[in-house]
Design an enzyme around this catalytic site. Structure first.
Site, PDB file in Angstrom:
ATOM      1  N   GLU A 117       0.863  -1.184   0.000  1.00 38.57           N
ATOM      2  CA  GLU A 117       0.000   0.000   0.000  1.00 38.57           C
ATOM      3  C   GLU A 117       0.896   1.230   0.000  1.00 38.57           C
ATOM      4  O   GLU A 117       1.952   1.235   0.632  1.00 38.57           O
ATOM      5  CB  GLU A 117      -0.908   0.022   1.236  1.00 38.57           C
ATOM      6  CG  GLU A 117      -1.792   1.266   1.284  1.00 38.57           C
ATOM      7  CD  GLU A 117      -2.795   1.258   2.437  1.00 38.57           C
ATOM      8  OE1 GLU A 117      -3.679   2.135   2.447  1.00 38.57           O
ATOM      9  OE2 GLU A 117      -2.698   0.376   3.308  1.00 38.57           O
ATOM     10  N   CYS A 131      -6.442   1.253   2.909  1.00 32.73           N
ATOM     11  CA  CYS A 131      -7.380   2.351   3.094  1.00 32.73           C
ATOM     12  C   CYS A 131      -7.473   3.263   1.880  1.00 32.73           C
ATOM     13  O   CYS A 131      -8.526   3.833   1.615  1.00 32.73           O
ATOM     14  CB  CYS A 131      -6.984   3.163   4.331  1.00 32.73           C
ATOM     15  SG  CYS A 131      -7.324   2.333   5.896  1.00 32.73           S
ATOM     16  N   ASN A 156     -12.360  -3.065   1.245  1.00 31.13           N
ATOM     17  CA  ASN A 156     -11.316  -3.136   2.266  1.00 31.13           C
ATOM     18  C   ASN A 156     -11.838  -2.549   3.567  1.00 31.13           C
ATOM     19  O   ASN A 156     -12.132  -1.362   3.647  1.00 31.13           O
ATOM     20  CB  ASN A 156     -10.083  -2.339   1.817  1.00 31.13           C
ATOM     21  CG  ASN A 156      -9.037  -2.215   2.905  1.00 31.13           C
ATOM     22  OD1 ASN A 156      -8.295  -3.150   3.179  1.00 31.13           O
ATOM     23  ND2 ASN A 156      -8.973  -1.061   3.556  1.00 31.13           N
ATOM     24  N   GLU A 157     -11.991  -3.388   4.580  1.00 22.14           N
ATOM     25  CA  GLU A 157     -12.290  -2.950   5.951  1.00 22.14           C
ATOM     26  C   GLU A 157     -13.533  -2.078   6.052  1.00 22.14           C
ATOM     27  O   GLU A 157     -13.588  -1.141   6.857  1.00 22.14           O
ATOM     28  CB  GLU A 157     -11.091  -2.223   6.560  1.00 22.14           C
ATOM     29  CG  GLU A 157      -9.875  -3.104   6.733  1.00 22.14           C
ATOM     30  CD  GLU A 157      -8.766  -2.437   7.528  1.00 22.14           C
ATOM     31  OE1 GLU A 157      -8.992  -1.352   8.080  1.00 22.14           O
ATOM     32  OE2 GLU A 157      -7.661  -3.005   7.583  1.00 22.14           O
TER      33      GLU A 157
END
Length: 839
Positions: free
Chosen positions: A58, A259, A391-392
């Protein structure tokens, strides 16, 4: 799996030696070992996926620009703007420069003369230099400047145009290298390039671009690359960093987040300015010629050039022999933002973008996006087989509504393609349970789990996946790490990884995260590989991950370990009060035995808080009107503590009131001098969630979570009832929740795998304690050569690898005296891999 037996005393008086600093252990002469490992070769263990371990990249901690992406020029296209970061402007990292009496002005401009619609801002030099004078700009690079190596070549390029009929002489200077001059001719954008060779090594170099004469010179996409990139690729990767990843032998590369995949605007461009700003990661912005790619405001607070884009990710995965695993936005934000799209057209566009991405990776050169890939230099398909959606996300229903549409479209167009879902941002809780139930019911192939926890959590949860269903969705552990960078953290991760391998029929893939950190620009810790502008070093976790990733094996050989009984510890220690970006008042603090006997009380009516001390000097605590008040609404983690409670059964009560700020209040108990604590967090996560968290200094994991908010100005009566390891939480007279923290920290873990190609057993043992572990190994009748190979990582558990020293390294040696049964002494605080040749 570890099985306890009554505690045995090791015959330490007759130990010949203990392995220290990686030395080969000498066989111990004892009939009564601390542990026994017993193999059952007749039982069938699970096969281990070829892609079991991989890496997650990332762009966090400046991992791409100024990191893995080898471009040396910072803000090369003058697109750094206050919209990205309040400290930015178009000339960030650039300084106007005068040489030999030159003169002029340097401004960044966005007008019709721009290079293209996505590369909108350029540098305009209005030149008024006299004969012999030059005027231009100098770039400072990343960190301390340009790292330049003696004898190395560097490729400079720039897009330029000049309205001077005679042309403009442009001199390119790099610290340590001879300057080169080129001539810009014509008032249309054209790319110019020149090669520079360094005559000396520097790590604080600068790049200057200076123009002679008069007129207006426009510059954009000013670039300098080392010729020696990873695999020698143009627009390539920094060699030492890429080689460290390649040395891991990863099975997959997950990218680009994280994120930054699903935060920011879900749309393409800012309507007011026309700039592609602050949006979630959208792959089409990142392909094609670099000068046509958009830049973006990174979720982590800096600008992304997208020079390292989807093509380069796919190429990197191929170069290191790994499966590419892209993550696409699900149109539900994560990482605390908690927003979902209500725009069906936008959702359809992103689903189509995902289908186009698969075509870009796999399509024939005659297809729309396959043609783009081929034009970039890779006509052969990349062979993409899997993709993760989201994602999350912490809005499970909104996420699921979108995920099923992505999945249906992908599977319809590409039968057999693996579409990976996720389970939210933590290892348990309402979102986790909700999404796992949905994934099971829908028969999803794989679910991405993420968690960052304390070392004790990893040592307590080696058996986490033992209880997972053997049918249904498989687990992709996409992000995990123990929350610090010391050897003890890496030992706890190693112990946990033995459990991942033992459950290889459930856990199909796993990747430590994050991968990279620029030492001068850190947004998240811990990280696996650290670097500055010219050096890089692997953390202790890098060394452990490398050991596991290069010694996986093809199948698990079932085994058990017996050893000392470890008992759960009751929750004792000090009590505490804290806040997080909130002002709150606390009153009537009491600790009593279950029979009502008072162990401690403080109503603050005497005007002081003499018994309370700060854990860290944060916030502003004072007694106000007979209550203890923390008044700073910006301070985080302001814990103060008092009254160490040594009894195992007690009740803590307090009245808490939120005064102002973002969250609620935190009441702590079981606070230890070691830094371990528990706290009841009400109104956390921007006043949306309550939880009980167990922490060790700054590392915390959630033991219990549920939706919760706190009303400003309303007093809340809180009571925490501790009975050994069991805790009951009472809010305003009603039970809010309960938990039992009865897990034990197991310092000894093991797993055995078999490599079919080399016909070897790989015995993997983790001893995460300060004493040596005398261990009998019974191979269950399997015959092995008397001589084998041993690799050990060991040292001070508080040690870490840094730029100046990397003391934690694997040491490989030869071991003898092996047989169907043998005894080894595993060093304190060690990971040991024994490779045994089968006969």
């Amino acid at each position: 799996m570890f099985h306890a037996r009554p505690l045995l005393t090791a015959a330490t008086a007759v130990l010949v030696a203990v392995a220290l600093n990686g030395a080969a252990p000498v066989q111990a002469r004892t009939a009564d070992p601390d542990y026994t490992i017993t193999l059952d070769p007749r039982a069938q263990g699970p096969a281990i996926n070829d892609d079991m371990y991989g890496v997650f990249f990332e762009d966090i901690n400046y991992a791409a620009d100024g990191g893995l992406y080898a471009e040396l020029v910072r803000n090369r296209s003058f697109e750094f703007l206050p919209a990205d970061n309040g400290a930015y402007n178009g000339l960030t990292a650039w300084t106007p420069t005068v040489d030999g009496g030159g003169s002029g002005t340097a401004t960044t401009v966005n007008d019709d003369a721009r290079l293209n619609e996505r590369n909108r801002t350029y540098l305009k030099l209005d030149l008024t230099s006299t004969a012999g004078g030059r005027y231009g700009v100098t770039n400072a690079g990343y960190n301390t400047g340009f790292a330049v190596e003696a004898g190395a070549r560097y490729d400079f390029s720039v897009w330029a145009r000049s309205d001077n009929p005679a042309g403009t002489a442009l001199t390119v200077g790099l610290t340590g290298a001879a300057a080169r001059t080129l001539t810009v001719r014509g008032d249309r954008w054209r790319k110019y390039a020149v090669s520079l060779r360094s005559g000396r090594t520097v790590d604080d170099g600068k790049l200057s671009v200076l123009a002679a004469g008069g007129g207006t010179l426009r510059l954009d996409e000013v670039s300098l690359f080392p010729r020696d990139t990873f695999k020698g690729r143009a627009n390539g990767l920094r060699k030492d960093l890429a080689q460290k990843v390649a040395a891991l032998n990863p099975g997959f590369v997950r990218f680009p987040g994280g994120c930054l995949v699903n935060t920011g605007s879900m749309y393409g461009y800012d309507a007011a300015s026309g700039f592609p700003r602050s949006r979630s990661y959208q792959w089409k912005d990142t392909v094609g010629p670099v000068e046509t790619r958009a830049t973006n405001s990174n979720f982590w607070g800096y600008n992304q050039s997208y020079g390292l884009g989807y093509y380069e990710y796919f190429q990197f995965a191929e170069d290191v022999g790994a499966m590419p695993l892209p993550v696409v936005p699900a149109l539900v934000t994560g990482c605390g933002q908690n927003r979902a799209t209500d725009d069906p057209a936008l959702l359809r566009r992103h689903i189509q973008d995902t289908l186009d991405l698969i075509e870009f990776a796999n399509g024939p050169v005659t297809s729309t996006w396959g043609k783009v890939r081929a034009k970039m230099g890779h006509p052969r398909p990349f062979g993409l087989t899997s993709i993760a959606v989201g994602n999350e996300e912490n809005l499970p229903d909104a996420y699921w509504a979108n995920f099923v549409q992505f999945r249906a479209a992908i599977e319809a167009a590409h039968p057999g393609f693996t579409v990976i879902s996720n389970s939210g941002p933590d290892d348990q809780g309402t979102t986790f349970d909700n999404l796992w139930a949905k994934n099971r019911a829908a028969g999803v192939a794989m679910v991405d789990e993420h968690y960052y926890n304390s070392p004790s959590w990893f040592l307590q949860n080696n058996n986490r996946y033992d209880a997972y269903a053997r049918s249904g969705p498989k687990v992709f552990l996409g992000e995990y790490a123990s929350q610090d960078a010391k050897l003890f953290n890496s030992l706890s991760e190693a112990a946990y990884m033995t459990g991942l391998e033992r459950n290889a029929d459930v856990v199909k893939m796993a990747s430590y995260a994050p991968l990279f950190a620029n030492i001068d620009n850190v947004q998240w810790r811990p990280d696996m590989i650290w670097f500055d502008n010219d050096e890089s070093w692997g953390s202790t976790s890098y060394q452990v991950q490398k050991l596991f990733m290069n010694n996986v094996g093809d199948r698990v050989v079932p085994s058990t370990a017996t050893g000392a009984v470890v008992q759960p510890q009751p929750i004792t220690g000090a009590i505490g009060l804290s806040t997080w970006a909130t002002s709150a008042r606390y009153d009537d603090v009491r600790v009593t035995r279950p029979d009502g006997t008072v162990l401690y009380s403080d109503d603050f009516n005497d005007g002081d808080a003499d018994g309370w001390t700060p854990v860290q000097p944060r916030g502003s605590w004072s007694v106000v009107d007979g209550a203890y008040v923390q008044s700073d609404t910006s301070a985080q983690d302001t814990m103060v503590k008092a009254a160490t409670i040594g009894e195992t059964d007690y009740d803590l009560s307090v009245t808490a009131t939120k005064i102002a700020g973002a969250e609620g209040f935190l009441v702590a108990f079981g606070v230890q001098e070691t830094g371990q604590f528990y706290w009841w967090n009400l109104g956390g996560w921007n006043n949306t969630q309550g939880a009980v968290e167990k922490g060790f200094t700054s590392a915390k994991e959630q033991l219990l979570t549920k939706p919760n908010s706190v009303t400003t100005g309303t007093p809340y009566d809180l009571r925490i009832e501790v009975r050994g390891t069991h805790v009951r939480l009472v809010l305003n007279g009603e039970e809010w929740g309960s938990f039992d923290d009865d897990k034990v920290t197991e310092p000894f873990a093991q797993v055995v795998t078999r490599n079919d190609r080399t016909r070897e057993l790989i015995v993997k043992v983790v001893n995460a304690q300060d004493t040596a572990a005398v261990t009998k190994v019974d191979l269950g009748g399997l015959r092995v050569a008397p001589v084998g190979e041993q690799t050990v990582i060991t040292g001070d558990p508080g040690e870490q690898n840094t730029r100046t020293a990397e003391p934690i390294q694997p040491v490989t040696s030869t071991v003898r005296g092996l047989g169907t049964t043998f005894t080894r002494t595993f060093a304190p605080n060690s990971v040991t891999f024994l490779r045994l040749s089968l006969r």
